[in-house]
Design an enzyme around this catalytic site. Sequence first.
Site, PDB file in Angstrom:
ATOM      1  CE  LYS A 214      -1.857   2.460   3.285  1.00 46.34           C
ATOM      2  NZ  LYS A 214      -1.725   3.783   2.648  1.00 46.34           N
ATOM      3  N   GLY A 267       7.095   4.587   8.510  1.00 47.70           N
ATOM      4  CA  GLY A 267       6.229   5.729   8.795  1.00 47.70           C
ATOM      5  C   GLY A 267       6.406   6.192  10.221  1.00 47.70           C
ATOM      6  CB  ALA A 270       1.807   7.239  16.517  1.00 46.69           C
ATOM      7  N   GLY A 272       3.428   2.771  13.637  1.00 41.61           N
ATOM      8  CA  GLY A 272       4.233   1.544  13.753  1.00 41.61           C
ATOM      9  C   GLY A 272       3.848   0.739  14.990  1.00 41.61           C
ATOM     10  CD  GLU A 290      13.132   3.754   8.135  1.00 41.13           C
ATOM     11  OE1 GLU A 290      13.057   4.652   9.022  1.00 41.13           O
ATOM     12  OE2 GLU A 290      13.122   3.975   6.926  1.00 41.13           O
ATOM     13  CB  CYS A 324      12.799   8.504   9.024  1.00 44.25           C
ATOM     14  SG  CYS A 324      13.654   7.566   7.763  1.00 44.25           S
ATOM     15  CD  GLU A 421      10.024  11.790  12.620  1.00 46.96           C
ATOM     16  OE1 GLU A 421       8.915  11.257  12.721  1.00 46.96           O
ATOM     17  OE2 GLU A 421      10.983  11.254  12.037  1.00 46.96           O
TER      18      GLU A 421
HETATM   19  P1  NAI Z   1       1.715   7.458   9.080  1.00 46.84           P
HETATM   20  O1  NAI Z   1       2.799   6.697   9.752  1.00 46.84           O
HETATM   21  O2  NAI Z   1       0.363   7.352   9.694  1.00 46.84           O
HETATM   22  O3  NAI Z   1       1.614   6.981   7.558  1.00 46.84           O
HETATM   23  C1  NAI Z   1       2.540   6.147   6.916  1.00 46.84           C
HETATM   24  C2  NAI Z   1       1.805   5.034   6.184  1.00 46.84           C
HETATM   25  O4  NAI Z   1       1.034   4.294   7.121  1.00 46.84           O
HETATM   26  C3  NAI Z   1       0.808   5.523   5.122  1.00 46.84           C
HETATM   27  O5  NAI Z   1       0.826   4.635   4.030  1.00 46.84           O
HETATM   28  C4  NAI Z   1      -0.526   5.423   5.852  1.00 46.84           C
HETATM   29  O6  NAI Z   1      -1.606   5.249   4.987  1.00 46.84           O
HETATM   30  C5  NAI Z   1      -0.313   4.181   6.697  1.00 46.84           C
HETATM   31  N1  NAI Z   1      -1.194   4.086   7.868  1.00 46.84           N
HETATM   32  C6  NAI Z   1      -1.727   5.095   8.592  1.00 46.84           C
HETATM   33  N2  NAI Z   1      -2.502   4.619   9.584  1.00 46.84           N
HETATM   34  C7  NAI Z   1      -2.455   3.268   9.484  1.00 46.84           C
HETATM   35  C8  NAI Z   1      -3.049   2.205  10.224  1.00 46.84           C
HETATM   36  N3  NAI Z   1      -3.862   2.436  11.246  1.00 46.84           N
HETATM   37  N4  NAI Z   1      -2.786   0.931   9.865  1.00 46.84           N
HETATM   38  C9  NAI Z   1      -1.967   0.670   8.838  1.00 46.84           C
HETATM   39  N5  NAI Z   1      -1.386   1.636   8.088  1.00 46.84           N
HETATM   40  C10 NAI Z   1      -1.621   2.917   8.405  1.00 46.84           C
HETATM   41  O7  NAI Z   1       2.184   8.952   8.977  1.00 46.84           O
HETATM   42  P2  NAI Z   1       1.371  10.263   8.504  1.00 46.84           P
HETATM   43  O8  NAI Z   1       0.088  10.347   9.240  1.00 46.84           O
HETATM   44  O9  NAI Z   1       1.319  10.300   7.045  1.00 46.84           O
HETATM   45  O10 NAI Z   1       2.347  11.415   9.008  1.00 46.84           O
HETATM   46  C11 NAI Z   1       2.325  11.840  10.355  1.00 46.84           C
HETATM   47  C12 NAI Z   1       3.725  12.054  10.855  1.00 46.84           C
HETATM   48  O11 NAI Z   1       4.423  10.831  10.839  1.00 46.84           O
HETATM   49  C13 NAI Z   1       4.591  12.986  10.025  1.00 46.84           C
HETATM   50  O12 NAI Z   1       4.390  14.306  10.342  1.00 46.84           O
HETATM   51  C14 NAI Z   1       5.966  12.519  10.383  1.00 46.84           C
HETATM   52  O13 NAI Z   1       6.407  13.117  11.574  1.00 46.84           O
HETATM   53  C15 NAI Z   1       5.796  11.056  10.629  1.00 46.84           C
HETATM   54  N6  NAI Z   1       6.252  10.257   9.481  1.00 46.84           N
HETATM   55  C16 NAI Z   1       7.460   9.652   9.573  1.00 46.84           C
HETATM   56  C17 NAI Z   1       7.954   8.935   8.529  1.00 46.84           C
HETATM   57  C18 NAI Z   1       9.269   8.287   8.626  1.00 46.84           C
HETATM   58  O14 NAI Z   1       9.769   7.764   7.633  1.00 46.84           O
HETATM   59  N7  NAI Z   1       9.881   8.269   9.776  1.00 46.84           N
HETATM   60  C19 NAI Z   1       7.231   8.816   7.268  1.00 46.84           C
HETATM   61  C20 NAI Z   1       5.926   9.456   7.284  1.00 46.84           C
HETATM   62  C21 NAI Z   1       5.494  10.155   8.358  1.00 46.84           C
END
Ligand code: NAI
Length: 522
Positions: A214, A267, A270, A272, A290, A324, A421
């Site tokens: 996804k 991602g 939270a 994760g 990650e 990240c 972050e």
């Molecule tokens: P997120 O971690 O929620 O999204 C990343 C992926 O997870 C997306 O594909 C999303 O659709 C999916 N996802 C979201 N909720 C899910 C669930 N309940 N079950 C399974 N998959 C799910 O991050 P988001 O909301 O896009 O961004 C929020 C914050 O997260 C950002 O401001 C940033 O600080 C952080 N982030 C960190 C990343 C990293 O590589 N360390 C990458 C993206 C966001």
Amino acid sequence: MFRLQTTTALRNISVLSLKASRNYSTIPLSVKIDLPNGITYDQPTGLFIDGKFVPSRQHKTFEVINPSTEEEILHIYEAREDDVEIAVEAAQKAFDSTWSTADPEFRGRVLYKLADLIERDSEILAGIESLDNGKSLFCAKYDVNLVAKYIRSCAGWADKVYGRIIETGDSHFNYSKREPIGVCGQIIPWNFPLLMWSWKIGPALATGNTVVLKPAEATPLSALYVSKLVQEAGIPAGVVNIIPGFGKIVGERIATHQKIKKVAFTGSTATGRHIMKAAAESNLKKVTLELGGKSPNIVFNDADIKQTVQSLITGIFFNSGEICCAGSRIYVQDGVYDEVLKAFKEASESLKIGNPFEEGVFQGAQTSQMQVDKILQYVDIGKAEGATLIAGGERLNQKGYFIRPTIFADVKEDSRIVKEEIFGPVVTVSKFSTVDEAVKLANDSSYGLAAGIHTQDLNKAVDVSNRIKAGTVWINTYNDFHQQVPFGGYGESGIGREMGADALDNYTQVKGVRIAINKKTV
Ligand code: NAI
Ligand code: MG
């Protein structure tokens, strides 16, 4: 900026309407897009399941936004739970029938082909990344280059997955073998859409697994485009399935699915944490994560200042700070603090930011309005916490999600802008005196993704790197990736490693085989 050959009726549908469960069965499965770099290409809009682009079962769609203009690019089909079922079935069938049992030489051959095709289409792919994510073409080209190299590296690993022979005396013959896990669910973020696609599918496919991936809802375009290359490379139907959709629907279904044997996620920490819980409560699928970071970038008095300032810039402003492992906490030794801060401020203010497709632009747009709001909120928090704003702290005065490179100094170590972050072009700079103090400050975080060390003294560099609790340490460089060097987190930054030989461990399980030898005397 781009031309669409699709129904104009779809243009005005906002993200909010998604939640209203409206059906749009009219969108074409492919749309011509003119990229601002002069390239026209065919963008698939369907889900990629069992080797074909198909509409989602419920014919729901969602809009994809160009962060540089804040305008809609197009609508694509939105996967829901029923689509996950079909994708998992296809992946299971491919796993059982063709892929897991194939001669690894075949898997290697088609992955080499895929790497070549990515290189062939690198200009298109870089353009798609810039259009959809907002990152500068400069950053997007870096990504695509690494993507091709990494897929090629995985192709090379495909026929080098070895077990062991284990000696236990002459009554038995023992060996271990590494077997693929099965159908792997992969959930990726929006900051490196194509690079994260490659880090996920590369090792999974090389070791004989099949995938249901996804992409992030903000950046689904490149994963769909490369699905055409997956087809062209001769990767059998069902081995790679791409299902764009929302985290709380499709992501959730992947994490809880009984037939998915492993989930790999990149991602936020939270999400994760949530995925790990979902995996535990469903079928105890294997989990690799990650996650976030708040990585220290340390400058000692004896550092080469010019090279170091470049590293500080790359460390935090590369990919618009949406990375990240960003070096978002800079620690400078007192002997060079003033000099480094001044040079760093000047360098950050001379960076060209704006239209990602414009020549010389280093920093493009943030990926979403949500991210812009979050970053600006942290700027306010920093000011309220009493930090000194040295540079930036505001949006560009134009359309698009552009934020100036932002530097805070005089920060308190327990303040939120030092601890949390931000995921944008915002960095804090602090002063230290001794090596021990630098190590202590660097390690004072629940994260442990990366760290930078800048010094001309090799003894100091190695000593400090040994004492830093992080999965990656860059010495006299930063955000400097290589497909053979493992990447991943200590602490709350994650579980498992990506790239290099270590990535293969995440996608294999070991079987020990013990054979009793019935000795014959005649
Ligand atoms: P997120 O971690 O929620 O999204 C990343 C992926 O997870 C997306 O594909 C999303 O659709 C999916 N996802 C979201 N909720 C899910 C669930 N309940 N079950 C399974 N998959 C799910 O991050 P988001 O909301 O896009 O961004 C929020 C914050 O997260 C950002 O401001 C940033 O600080 C952080 N982030 C960190 C990343 C990293 O590589 N360390 C990458 C993206 C966001
Ligand atoms: Mg987008």
